[in-house]
Design a protein around this motif. Sequence first.
Motif, PDB file in Angstrom:
ATOM      1  N   LEU A 269       0.834  -1.212   0.000  1.00 37.59           N
ATOM      2  CA  LEU A 269       0.000   0.000   0.000  1.00 37.59           C
ATOM      3  C   LEU A 269       0.859   1.249   0.000  1.00 37.59           C
ATOM      4  O   LEU A 269       1.982   1.259   0.527  1.00 37.59           O
ATOM      5  CB  LEU A 269      -0.916   0.018   1.222  1.00 37.59           C
ATOM      6  N   GLN A 270       0.295   2.300  -0.618  1.00 38.72           N
ATOM      7  CA  GLN A 270       0.965   3.595  -0.625  1.00 38.72           C
ATOM      8  C   GLN A 270       0.428   4.474   0.508  1.00 38.72           C
ATOM      9  O   GLN A 270      -0.753   4.403   0.874  1.00 38.72           O
ATOM     10  CB  GLN A 270       0.731   4.306  -1.976  1.00 38.72           C
ATOM     11  N   ASN A 271       1.296   5.279   1.087  1.00 35.81           N
ATOM     12  CA  ASN A 271       0.811   6.266   2.058  1.00 35.81           C
ATOM     13  C   ASN A 271      -0.160   7.228   1.369  1.00 35.81           C
ATOM     14  O   ASN A 271       0.038   7.609   0.211  1.00 35.81           O
ATOM     15  CB  ASN A 271       1.979   7.043   2.654  1.00 35.81           C
ATOM     16  N   ARG A 272      -1.230   7.684   2.099  1.00 38.80           N
ATOM     17  CA  ARG A 272      -2.270   8.553   1.519  1.00 38.80           C
ATOM     18  C   ARG A 272      -2.125   9.979   2.034  1.00 38.80           C
ATOM     19  O   ARG A 272      -1.692  10.212   3.165  1.00 38.80           O
ATOM     20  CB  ARG A 272      -3.686   8.051   1.872  1.00 38.80           C
ATOM     21  N   ASN A 273      -2.520  10.895   1.143  1.00 40.48           N
ATOM     22  CA  ASN A 273      -2.552  12.324   1.514  1.00 40.48           C
ATOM     23  C   ASN A 273      -3.923  12.868   1.102  1.00 40.48           C
ATOM     24  O   ASN A 273      -4.194  13.065  -0.077  1.00 40.48           O
ATOM     25  CB  ASN A 273      -1.433  13.080   0.801  1.00 40.48           C
ATOM     26  N   GLU A 274      -4.848  13.092   2.065  1.00 42.80           N
ATOM     27  CA  GLU A 274      -6.227  13.496   1.789  1.00 42.80           C
ATOM     28  C   GLU A 274      -6.426  14.966   2.160  1.00 42.80           C
ATOM     29  O   GLU A 274      -5.971  15.426   3.218  1.00 42.80           O
ATOM     30  CB  GLU A 274      -7.210  12.637   2.592  1.00 42.80           C
ATOM     31  N   GLN A 275      -7.151  15.678   1.243  1.00 48.59           N
ATOM     32  CA  GLN A 275      -7.480  17.071   1.566  1.00 48.59           C
ATOM     33  C   GLN A 275      -8.681  17.105   2.507  1.00 48.59           C
ATOM     34  O   GLN A 275      -9.571  16.252   2.457  1.00 48.59           O
ATOM     35  CB  GLN A 275      -7.790  17.866   0.289  1.00 48.59           C
ATOM     36  N   LEU A 276      -8.694  18.113   3.387  1.00 49.00           N
ATOM     37  CA  LEU A 276      -9.769  18.213   4.384  1.00 49.00           C
ATOM     38  C   LEU A 276     -11.068  18.744   3.785  1.00 49.00           C
ATOM     39  O   LEU A 276     -12.153  18.381   4.235  1.00 49.00           O
ATOM     40  CB  LEU A 276      -9.315  19.117   5.541  1.00 49.00           C
ATOM     41  N   ASN A 277     -10.995  19.659   2.808  1.00 49.30           N
ATOM     42  CA  ASN A 277     -12.219  20.176   2.209  1.00 49.30           C
ATOM     43  C   ASN A 277     -12.916  19.077   1.418  1.00 49.30           C
ATOM     44  O   ASN A 277     -12.285  18.417   0.577  1.00 49.30           O
ATOM     45  CB  ASN A 277     -11.900  21.339   1.267  1.00 49.30           C
ATOM     46  N   PRO A 278     -14.244  18.870   1.676  1.00 48.43           N
ATOM     47  CA  PRO A 278     -14.945  17.789   0.962  1.00 48.43           C
ATOM     48  C   PRO A 278     -15.084  18.128  -0.518  1.00 48.43           C
ATOM     49  O   PRO A 278     -15.479  19.226  -0.879  1.00 48.43           O
ATOM     50  CB  PRO A 278     -16.304  17.729   1.664  1.00 48.43           C
ATOM     51  N   ASP A 279     -14.767  17.160  -1.345  1.00 52.47           N
ATOM     52  CA  ASP A 279     -14.833  17.347  -2.790  1.00 52.47           C
ATOM     53  C   ASP A 279     -15.970  16.491  -3.364  1.00 52.47           C
ATOM     54  O   ASP A 279     -16.089  15.295  -3.029  1.00 52.47           O
ATOM     55  CB  ASP A 279     -13.498  16.947  -3.421  1.00 52.47           C
TER      56      ASP A 279
END
Length: 450
Positions: A107-117
């Motif tokens: 698995l790859q590390n994830r980077n998620e934005q906080l603003n809902p898209d």
Amino acid sequence: MENILFWCSLSCTILSVQITRAQNLLKDYIQQGLQSNQIIHQQDFMLEKSIYALEEAKSMFKPNVTFSTTYTKADGGRTIDIPVGDMLNNVYSTLNQLTGTSSFPQLQNRNEQLNPDNFYDAKFRVTQPILNAEISYNKKIKSKQIDLQKTEVQLYKRELVKEIKTSYYNYLKAVNAEKIYLSYRKLVVEGERVNKKLFDNGKINRTAVIRSKNEVSKIDASIISAQKTKESAQFYFNFLLNRPLSDSIAVDEITTLPEQDLSLMDNVSAREELSKLKIAKGINEDLTGLAKSYLIPKIGASMDLGSQAFDWKFNKQSRYYLMGVSLQWDLFASGKNTNRIKQAIAEHHAIESQTGYVEQQLLTELRVRQANMLSAIAQYQAAQSQLTTSQTYYKDVALMYKEGMAIYIELLDAQNQWVDSQLQENIALFDTWISYAAIERAAASFNIQK
């Protein structure tokens, strides 16, 4: 003697019938005016507005349902790092070695934005006030404002009735004045004819002929003036009734004074001005209560029924409900509420002071109107006496003139006195009726259907 009593009774009956007919005509005109006057229509629209305002205030007690939705499309901004690979890849590698398979991928590390898209939230919200003193006082105020507007309509109607009556009596006054002048013109024209004949026969000098011609010209000018006065009264009367200005006006004879008992119109308790102040006082009391309502907490309930998810999904997981009860209690407002209460109390004292002043003012108006009525009656009685005297004087001088015992100047003077007496009696009669209409207005005694 019986014949005399019979004719007196018949004469009184005829006068009574004439007055009744005239008053019935006037009542019909008053009804026309009340139904067609544009200002009253405007006041009725304002009353309708007040009624709808009350309905709006009542609706504040009922549930309120709203629908709202939001959709969010976002990119960039704050993010959160989720080290999924660091946490699981070693474990997955061990599992793959133990099982001799590659079932557990790296698995790859994830980077998620906080603003809902690509996110939506759609919901129905139901709110219901449970305890709110402001709403209750607002309803009371709106209800009293309807009474205030009704009273305003009645006030204008009463003033309109007085104006219609006054203009009607002025029109009758002008009509009768024209009749008097026309009747007198026949007399002076006949005098001119007789004087010409006497001059031709050498029995009088040219002065009498010239004076008789001048008298005809003078009365013609008076007739034109009376006709213009009548025309002006006609225009104003029709304006009050919202009719074409040139419409004819039906008239009947009025030859005696009003018969109503003035003692029945001796107070001002029915005046709409006092009713308005009473209603205003009630509204002010409600405003004081409204200012004090901050002491009572506001309690309400709400419920949301909606759906929220990404990519416009709608399923069992996206649907939700949310219920809640709210309480709001103003504990401190830097003296704002206290000052609002003091303002309402000061306004209450001002209304009380104004009520006493207005009541005394209205009572003074009524007393003045009553005094004017008594003065008008005295003037009418004096005019009647003067009319009888001048008529007798004219008849005596006319007889003496025919017998050659009086000159034409004396006859002319007697004629003028007689005509002036008729005019004064006519003016005094209708001034009495106008004074009575003013008393009726001052005592608010005319019955206006609400």
